[in-house]
Design a protein around this motif. Structure first.
Motif, PDB file in Angstrom:
ATOM      1  N   PHE A  40      30.951  48.079 -37.476  1.00 24.94           N
ATOM      2  CA  PHE A  40      30.844  47.237 -36.102  1.00 24.94           C
ATOM      3  C   PHE A  40      29.630  47.674 -35.299  1.00 24.94           C
ATOM      4  CE2 PHE A  40      31.807  47.071 -31.589  1.00 24.94           C
ATOM      5  CZ  PHE A  40      32.339  45.891 -31.609  1.00 24.94           C
ATOM      6  N   MET A  44      26.555  45.161 -34.455  1.00 23.49           N
ATOM      7  CA  MET A  44      26.195  44.819 -33.090  1.00 23.49           C
ATOM      8  C   MET A  44      24.755  45.347 -32.850  1.00 23.49           C
ATOM      9  SD  MET A  44      28.604  43.595 -31.362  1.00 23.49           S
ATOM     10  CE  MET A  44      28.670  44.236 -29.632  1.00 23.49           C
ATOM     11  N   ALA A  70      31.587  40.698 -29.048  1.00 23.73           N
ATOM     12  CA  ALA A  70      31.354  40.526 -30.560  1.00 23.73           C
ATOM     13  C   ALA A  70      32.027  39.336 -30.911  1.00 23.73           C
ATOM     14  CB  ALA A  70      31.929  41.456 -31.450  1.00 23.73           C
ATOM     15  N   LEU A  78      30.777  39.874 -38.046  1.00 23.93           N
ATOM     16  CA  LEU A  78      31.017  40.690 -37.083  1.00 23.93           C
ATOM     17  C   LEU A  78      32.384  40.441 -36.200  1.00 23.93           C
ATOM     18  CD1 LEU A  78      30.138  42.833 -34.792  1.00 23.93           C
ATOM     19  CD2 LEU A  78      28.846  41.138 -33.707  1.00 23.93           C
ATOM     20  N   GLN A  79      32.651  39.179 -36.254  1.00 21.33           N
ATOM     21  CA  GLN A  79      33.916  38.584 -35.447  1.00 21.33           C
ATOM     22  C   GLN A  79      35.119  38.996 -36.478  1.00 21.33           C
ATOM     23  OE1 GLN A  79      33.495  34.333 -35.643  1.00 21.33           O
ATOM     24  NE2 GLN A  79      32.320  34.413 -33.535  1.00 21.33           N
ATOM     25  N   ALA A  82      35.411  42.861 -35.759  1.00 22.94           N
ATOM     26  CA  ALA A  82      36.041  42.906 -34.600  1.00 22.94           C
ATOM     27  C   ALA A  82      37.461  42.845 -34.148  1.00 22.94           C
ATOM     28  CB  ALA A  82      35.363  42.162 -33.262  1.00 22.94           C
TER      29      ALA A  82
END
Length: 98
Positions: A40, A44, A70, A78-79, A82
Protein backbone atom coordinates in the motif's frame (compact mmCIF):
# COMPACT_ATOMS: atom_id res chain seq x y z
CA UNK A 1 17.09 -32.55 27.42
CA UNK A 2 17.61 -31.01 30.84
CA UNK A 3 18.21 -27.54 32.17
CA UNK A 4 20.25 -26.63 35.19
CA UNK A 5 18.43 -24.45 37.72
CA UNK A 6 19.89 -23.76 41.13
CA UNK A 7 22.43 -26.49 40.57
CA UNK A 8 19.74 -29.16 39.97
CA UNK A 9 19.03 -30.78 36.63
CA UNK A 10 15.35 -30.43 35.71
CA UNK A 11 13.51 -31.42 32.53
CA UNK A 12 12.62 -28.54 30.21
CA UNK A 13 8.92 -27.62 29.93
CA UNK A 14 6.92 -29.58 27.37
CA UNK A 15 6.08 -26.34 25.52
CA UNK A 16 9.56 -26.36 23.98
CA UNK A 17 8.96 -29.64 22.18
CA UNK A 18 8.39 -29.74 18.43
CA UNK A 19 4.72 -29.61 17.46
CA UNK A 20 2.78 -29.96 14.23
CA UNK A 21 0.01 -27.81 15.69
CA UNK A 22 1.73 -24.50 14.94
CA UNK A 23 -0.45 -21.47 14.32
CA UNK A 24 1.14 -18.42 12.78
CA UNK A 25 1.46 -15.63 15.38
CA UNK A 26 0.25 -13.11 12.82
CA UNK A 27 -2.93 -15.06 12.18
CA UNK A 28 -3.45 -15.91 15.82
CA UNK A 29 -3.04 -12.42 17.23
CA UNK A 30 -4.59 -10.44 14.39
CA UNK A 31 -1.47 -8.48 13.52
CA UNK A 32 -1.53 -6.16 10.55
CA UNK A 33 -0.51 -7.89 7.32
CA UNK A 34 2.82 -6.06 6.92
CA UNK A 35 3.39 -7.15 3.32
CA UNK A 36 0.02 -5.68 2.39
CA UNK A 37 0.80 -2.46 4.27
CA UNK A 38 4.17 -2.24 2.51
CA UNK A 39 2.50 -2.72 -0.87
CA UNK A 40 0.00 0.00 0.00
CA UNK A 41 2.69 2.52 0.96
CA UNK A 42 4.68 1.79 -2.21
CA UNK A 43 1.63 2.15 -4.44
CA UNK A 44 0.73 5.43 -2.73
CA UNK A 45 4.31 6.64 -3.18
CA UNK A 46 3.94 5.89 -6.89
CA UNK A 47 1.18 8.51 -6.88
CA UNK A 48 3.33 11.00 -5.01
CA UNK A 49 1.63 10.36 -1.65
CA UNK A 50 3.75 9.78 1.45
CA UNK A 51 2.18 7.35 3.93
CA UNK A 52 3.56 6.67 7.40
CA UNK A 53 3.37 2.98 8.24
CA UNK A 54 3.77 3.81 11.94
CA UNK A 55 0.76 6.13 11.75
CA UNK A 56 -1.21 3.52 9.80
CA UNK A 57 -0.61 1.05 12.63
CA UNK A 58 -1.14 3.44 15.51
CA UNK A 59 -3.79 5.94 14.43
CA UNK A 60 -7.04 4.48 13.13
CA UNK A 61 -8.36 7.85 11.90
CA UNK A 62 -5.16 8.49 9.90
CA UNK A 63 -5.33 4.98 8.42
CA UNK A 64 -8.96 5.43 7.36
CA UNK A 65 -8.12 8.79 5.80
CA UNK A 66 -5.26 7.29 3.77
CA UNK A 67 -7.42 4.37 2.67
CA UNK A 68 -10.16 6.77 1.57
CA UNK A 69 -7.59 8.78 -0.41
CA UNK A 70 -6.48 5.58 -2.12
CA UNK A 71 -10.06 4.66 -3.06
CA UNK A 72 -10.41 8.02 -4.80
CA UNK A 73 -7.45 7.39 -7.12
CA UNK A 74 -7.79 5.88 -10.58
CA UNK A 75 -5.66 2.82 -9.79
CA UNK A 76 -7.45 -0.53 -9.58
CA UNK A 77 -4.52 -2.29 -7.86
CA UNK A 78 -4.25 0.43 -5.21
CA UNK A 79 -8.01 0.34 -4.65
CA UNK A 80 -7.92 -3.45 -4.19
CA UNK A 81 -5.06 -3.25 -1.68
CA UNK A 82 -6.80 -0.42 0.17
CA UNK A 83 -9.98 -2.51 0.31
CA UNK A 84 -8.11 -5.45 1.83
CA UNK A 85 -6.43 -3.19 4.39
CA UNK A 86 -9.78 -1.62 5.25
CA UNK A 87 -11.26 -5.08 5.84
CA UNK A 88 -8.39 -5.90 8.21
CA UNK A 89 -8.72 -2.52 9.98
CA UNK A 90 -12.49 -2.94 10.29
CA UNK A 91 -12.02 -6.43 11.76
CA UNK A 92 -9.34 -5.14 14.17
CA UNK A 93 -11.68 -2.36 15.30
CA UNK A 94 -14.42 -4.89 15.93
CA UNK A 95 -12.03 -6.98 18.06
CA UNK A 96 -11.13 -3.92 20.16
CA UNK A 97 -14.73 -2.95 20.80
CA UNK A 98 -15.60 -6.35 22.32
Amino acid sequence: MTAVRSGLAEPLPASLEVSDEFESPAAAAGYCPTELLGTFTLLMAGHGRCVSTAMMLGDREYALWQLARAQGMADAQLQAVAGRLFAWLDEAGARQSR
